[in-house]
Design a protein around this motif. Structure first.
Motif, PDB file in Angstrom:
ATOM      1  N   LEU A   1       2.417   5.680 -17.056  1.00 25.85           N
ATOM      2  CA  LEU A   1       1.043   5.441 -15.982  1.00 25.85           C
ATOM      3  C   LEU A   1       1.320   4.235 -15.463  1.00 25.85           C
ATOM      4  CD1 LEU A   1      -1.619   7.469 -17.841  1.00 25.85           C
ATOM      5  CD2 LEU A   1      -0.413   8.109 -15.612  1.00 25.85           C
ATOM      6  N   THR A   2       1.671   3.260 -16.296  1.00 23.65           N
ATOM      7  CA  THR A   2       1.504   1.731 -15.808  1.00 23.65           C
ATOM      8  C   THR A   2       2.918   1.110 -15.314  1.00 23.65           C
ATOM      9  OG1 THR A   2       1.949   0.918 -17.890  1.00 23.65           O
ATOM     10  CG2 THR A   2      -0.209   1.405 -17.362  1.00 23.65           C
ATOM     11  N   ALA A   3       3.966   1.874 -15.349  1.00 25.90           N
ATOM     12  CA  ALA A   3       5.250   1.484 -14.552  1.00 25.90           C
ATOM     13  C   ALA A   3       5.336   1.373 -13.210  1.00 25.90           C
ATOM     14  CB  ALA A   3       6.240   2.281 -15.134  1.00 25.90           C
ATOM     15  N   PRO A   4       5.701   0.056 -12.843  1.00 31.32           N
ATOM     16  CA  PRO A   4       5.956  -0.185 -11.560  1.00 31.32           C
ATOM     17  C   PRO A   4       6.453   1.130 -10.501  1.00 31.32           C
ATOM     18  CG  PRO A   4       6.650  -2.039 -12.644  1.00 31.32           C
ATOM     19  CD  PRO A   4       6.746  -0.684 -13.700  1.00 31.32           C
ATOM     20  N   ARG A   5       6.201   1.510  -9.420  1.00 29.72           N
ATOM     21  CA  ARG A   5       6.673   2.293  -8.665  1.00 29.72           C
ATOM     22  C   ARG A   5       7.272   1.641  -7.159  1.00 29.72           C
ATOM     23  NH1 ARG A   5       5.332   4.712 -12.648  1.00 29.72           N
ATOM     24  NH2 ARG A   5       4.950   7.005 -12.995  1.00 29.72           N
ATOM     25  N   HIS A   6       8.181   0.732  -7.581  1.00 26.43           N
ATOM     26  CA  HIS A   6       8.906   0.173  -6.219  1.00 26.43           C
ATOM     27  C   HIS A   6       9.900   1.140  -5.818  1.00 26.43           C
ATOM     28  CE1 HIS A   6       7.048  -3.574  -7.571  1.00 26.43           C
ATOM     29  NE2 HIS A   6       7.846  -3.562  -8.768  1.00 26.43           N
TER      30      HIS A   6
ATOM     31  N   ASN B   1      -5.826   6.162  17.425  1.00 24.53           N
ATOM     32  CA  ASN B   1      -6.353   7.025  18.540  1.00 24.53           C
ATOM     33  C   ASN B   1      -7.643   7.024  19.141  1.00 24.53           C
ATOM     34  OD1 ASN B   1      -3.769   7.926  18.921  1.00 24.53           O
ATOM     35  ND2 ASN B   1      -3.783   9.800  17.965  1.00 24.53           N
ATOM     36  N   ALA B   2      -8.513   6.448  18.065  1.00 20.26           N
ATOM     37  CA  ALA B   2      -9.989   6.423  18.231  1.00 20.26           C
ATOM     38  C   ALA B   2     -10.244   4.733  18.698  1.00 20.26           C
ATOM     39  CB  ALA B   2     -10.803   6.913  16.879  1.00 20.26           C
ATOM     40  N   GLY B   3      -9.220   3.886  18.780  1.00 19.21           N
ATOM     41  CA  GLY B   3      -9.484   2.635  19.158  1.00 19.21           C
ATOM     42  C   GLY B   3      -9.636   1.647  18.000  1.00 19.21           C
ATOM     43  N   TYR B   4      -9.301   2.064  16.891  1.00 17.49           N
ATOM     44  CA  TYR B   4      -9.410   0.962  15.795  1.00 17.49           C
ATOM     45  C   TYR B   4      -7.713   0.175  15.675  1.00 17.49           C
ATOM     46  CZ  TYR B   4     -13.880   3.089  14.704  1.00 17.49           C
ATOM     47  OH  TYR B   4     -15.096   3.546  14.819  1.00 17.49           O
ATOM     48  N   ALA B   5      -8.008  -0.885  15.222  1.00 19.43           N
ATOM     49  CA  ALA B   5      -6.761  -1.539  14.502  1.00 19.43           C
ATOM     50  C   ALA B   5      -6.506  -0.936  13.018  1.00 19.43           C
ATOM     51  CB  ALA B   5      -6.870  -3.007  14.475  1.00 19.43           C
ATOM     52  N   ILE B   6      -5.147  -0.894  12.364  1.00 18.68           N
ATOM     53  CA  ILE B   6      -4.941  -0.317  11.127  1.00 18.68           C
ATOM     54  C   ILE B   6      -4.214  -1.501  10.214  1.00 18.68           C
ATOM     55  CG2 ILE B   6      -4.168   1.430   9.981  1.00 18.68           C
ATOM     56  CD1 ILE B   6      -6.420   2.185  11.578  1.00 18.68           C
ATOM     57  N   LEU B   7      -4.453  -1.490   9.178  1.00 21.64           N
ATOM     58  CA  LEU B   7      -3.797  -2.251   8.136  1.00 21.64           C
ATOM     59  C   LEU B   7      -3.540  -1.276   7.072  1.00 21.64           C
ATOM     60  CD1 LEU B   7      -1.961  -4.773   6.971  1.00 21.64           C
ATOM     61  CD2 LEU B   7      -4.176  -5.607   6.134  1.00 21.64           C
ATOM     62  N   ALA B   8      -2.396  -0.776   6.689  1.00 24.61           N
ATOM     63  CA  ALA B   8      -2.062   0.170   5.652  1.00 24.61           C
ATOM     64  C   ALA B   8      -0.943  -0.876   4.667  1.00 24.61           C
ATOM     65  CB  ALA B   8      -1.367   1.299   6.017  1.00 24.61           C
ATOM     66  N   ILE B   9      -1.416  -0.755   3.274  1.00 28.34           N
ATOM     67  CA  ILE B   9      -0.719  -1.738   2.581  1.00 28.34           C
ATOM     68  C   ILE B   9      -0.062  -0.699   1.349  1.00 28.34           C
ATOM     69  CG2 ILE B   9      -1.957  -3.738   2.946  1.00 28.34           C
ATOM     70  CD1 ILE B   9      -3.385  -3.209   0.382  1.00 28.34           C
ATOM     71  N   ASP B  10       0.993  -1.521   0.727  1.00 27.01           N
ATOM     72  CA  ASP B  10       1.297  -1.142  -0.637  1.00 27.01           C
ATOM     73  C   ASP B  10       0.601  -1.960  -1.704  1.00 27.01           C
ATOM     74  OD1 ASP B  10       3.085   0.640   0.651  1.00 27.01           O
ATOM     75  OD2 ASP B  10       4.801  -0.612   0.416  1.00 27.01           O
ATOM     76  N   LEU B  11      -0.101  -1.277  -2.519  1.00 30.97           N
ATOM     77  CA  LEU B  11      -0.618  -2.104  -3.590  1.00 30.97           C
ATOM     78  C   LEU B  11       0.401  -2.593  -4.384  1.00 30.97           C
ATOM     79  CD1 LEU B  11      -3.739   0.098  -4.566  1.00 30.97           C
ATOM     80  CD2 LEU B  11      -3.849  -1.927  -3.715  1.00 30.97           C
ATOM     81  N   SER B  12      -0.254  -3.812  -5.288  1.00 26.55           N
ATOM     82  CA  SER B  12       1.092  -4.357  -6.393  1.00 26.55           C
ATOM     83  C   SER B  12       1.626  -3.104  -7.049  1.00 26.55           C
ATOM     84  CB  SER B  12      -0.010  -5.190  -7.410  1.00 26.55           C
ATOM     85  OG  SER B  12      -0.467  -6.457  -6.639  1.00 26.55           O
ATOM     86  N   ALA B  13       2.949  -3.508  -7.429  1.00 31.56           N
ATOM     87  CA  ALA B  13       3.826  -2.573  -8.147  1.00 31.56           C
ATOM     88  C   ALA B  13       3.826  -1.140  -7.473  1.00 31.56           C
ATOM     89  CB  ALA B  13       3.124  -2.415  -9.435  1.00 31.56           C
ATOM     90  N   HIS B  14       3.721  -1.070  -6.244  1.00 29.16           N
ATOM     91  CA  HIS B  14       3.714   0.230  -5.559  1.00 29.16           C
ATOM     92  C   HIS B  14       4.719   0.050  -4.174  1.00 29.16           C
ATOM     93  CE1 HIS B  14       0.355   1.153  -7.639  1.00 29.16           C
ATOM     94  NE2 HIS B  14       0.582   2.450  -7.553  1.00 29.16           N
ATOM     95  N   GLY B  15       5.597   0.852  -3.974  1.00 33.59           N
ATOM     96  CA  GLY B  15       6.066   0.689  -2.663  1.00 33.59           C
ATOM     97  C   GLY B  15       6.962  -0.552  -2.644  1.00 33.59           C
ATOM     98  N   GLU B  16       6.953  -1.292  -1.529  1.00 33.17           N
ATOM     99  CA  GLU B  16       7.828  -2.518  -1.372  1.00 33.17           C
ATOM    100  C   GLU B  16       7.031  -3.867  -1.900  1.00 33.17           C
ATOM    101  OE1 GLU B  16       8.612  -2.667   2.752  1.00 33.17           O
ATOM    102  OE2 GLU B  16      10.067  -0.793   2.611  1.00 33.17           O
ATOM    103  N   SER B  17       5.784  -3.674  -2.353  1.00 37.73           N
ATOM    104  CA  SER B  17       4.940  -4.875  -2.994  1.00 37.73           C
ATOM    105  C   SER B  17       5.524  -5.193  -4.298  1.00 37.73           C
ATOM    106  CB  SER B  17       3.468  -4.719  -2.836  1.00 37.73           C
ATOM    107  OG  SER B  17       3.049  -4.451  -1.603  1.00 37.73           O
TER     108      SER B  17
END
Length: 273
Positions: free
Chosen positions: A15-20, A81-97
């Motif tokens: 459960l705690t292992a990084p998912r890089h 599409n509704a006019g908002y700016a977006i920031l989608a992140i990878d949390l620590s130890a996930h994805g490319e973070s």
């Protein structure tokens, strides 16, 4: 007894292992900018920033356990599409973070704080909202109040670490197995990552969230039962809304509710952002 201890040790490690991993290219239909910034979690956080409109309110998207920013991109399309700016992140130890391990919101809340600061100070957005799914929602609730959010959507967020572990283990091993294994996980797991289970109680922190809150859950969610979702809603300060999505389980509420999800979320942000 030795087998039980070994099982608990292995589960904590899993459960705690990084998912890089490489998250792949961004959606082609969005003007995506690759971004990265430092977090007090000790990690360099990577993400995608997207906007088509200057001075638009911004919405931070924070994925769930073992996910990455791509999990949130359908939501990003709706909001963009509704006019908002977006920031989608990878949390620590996930994805490319970066990150050495997953802490279920205890360390990851620094990533949320850093992301809000990035949107306000670097990108100049005066109003910032957020959507957090499960782990992402817990990370938002546990975040530093110095970086205030203006509106928050919380999806399938656990009330405290003890109940979260018990409910999940019960799905695998039943109530009897959970009564044995879950306490071992909540004792040794956090200690291996440098904190205690009592440090992770969103139910006690959500009342400090000085923003309108939309609490969502699935009415068939066995990981975060409806009584936990209701309790989180009751503990929120308000203004607040509650939606128990009919037939939904503990997975992407947007994909399960589709048009109803988009309608409700856009109405919430339109009112408060």
């Amino acid at each position: 007894m030795l087998l039980v201890l070994l099982t608990a040790w292995s589960l904590v490690g899993y459960l705690t292992a990084p998912r890089h991993h490489d998250v792949g290219p961004p959606p082609r239909n969005m003007p995506v900018q690759d971004v990265a910034f430092e977090s007090d979690s000790g990690s360099r956080i990577h993400g995608w920033y997207v906007t088509r409109t200057e001075n638009a309110p911004a919405i931070l998207l924070v994925h769930g356990l073992h996910g990455d920013r791509t999990w949130m991109m359908t939501r990003a399309g709706i909001l963009l599409n509704a006019g908002y700016a977006i920031l989608a992140i990878d949390l620590s130890a996930h994805g490319e973070s970066e990150g050495e391990g997953i802490t279920f919101g205890w360390r990851e809340h620094h990533d949320v704080t850093a992301a809000v600061r990035f949107l306000r100070e670097i990108k100049g957005h005066e109003r910032v909202g957020a959507i957090g799914e499960s782990l992402g929602g817990a990370s938002i609730v546990m975040g530093d109040r110095s970086q205030r959010l203006d509106a928050v959507v919380l999806e399938m967020v656990f009330r405290d670490l003890d109940s979260a572990v018990h409910d999940r283990v019960a799905r695998w091993l039943g109530s009897w197995g959970a009564s044995i294994i879950a306490p071992l996980l909540t004792v040794q797991g956090p200690r291996r990552m440098g904190f205690a289970a009592d440090d992770l109680r969103p139910i006690e922190r959500i009342g400090d969230l000085d923003a309108p809150v939309f609490v969502m859950g699935g009415d068939r969610d066995a990981h975060t039962p409806t009584e936990d979702t209701r309790a989180l809603y009751e503990a929120a300060r308000g203004p607040k809304e509650l939606w128990l999505v009919p037939g939904a389980i503990h997975t992407n509420l947007q994909a399960q509710a589709r048009d109803a999800y988009a309608e409700r979320v856009l109405a919430f942000f339109a009112e408060h952002l």
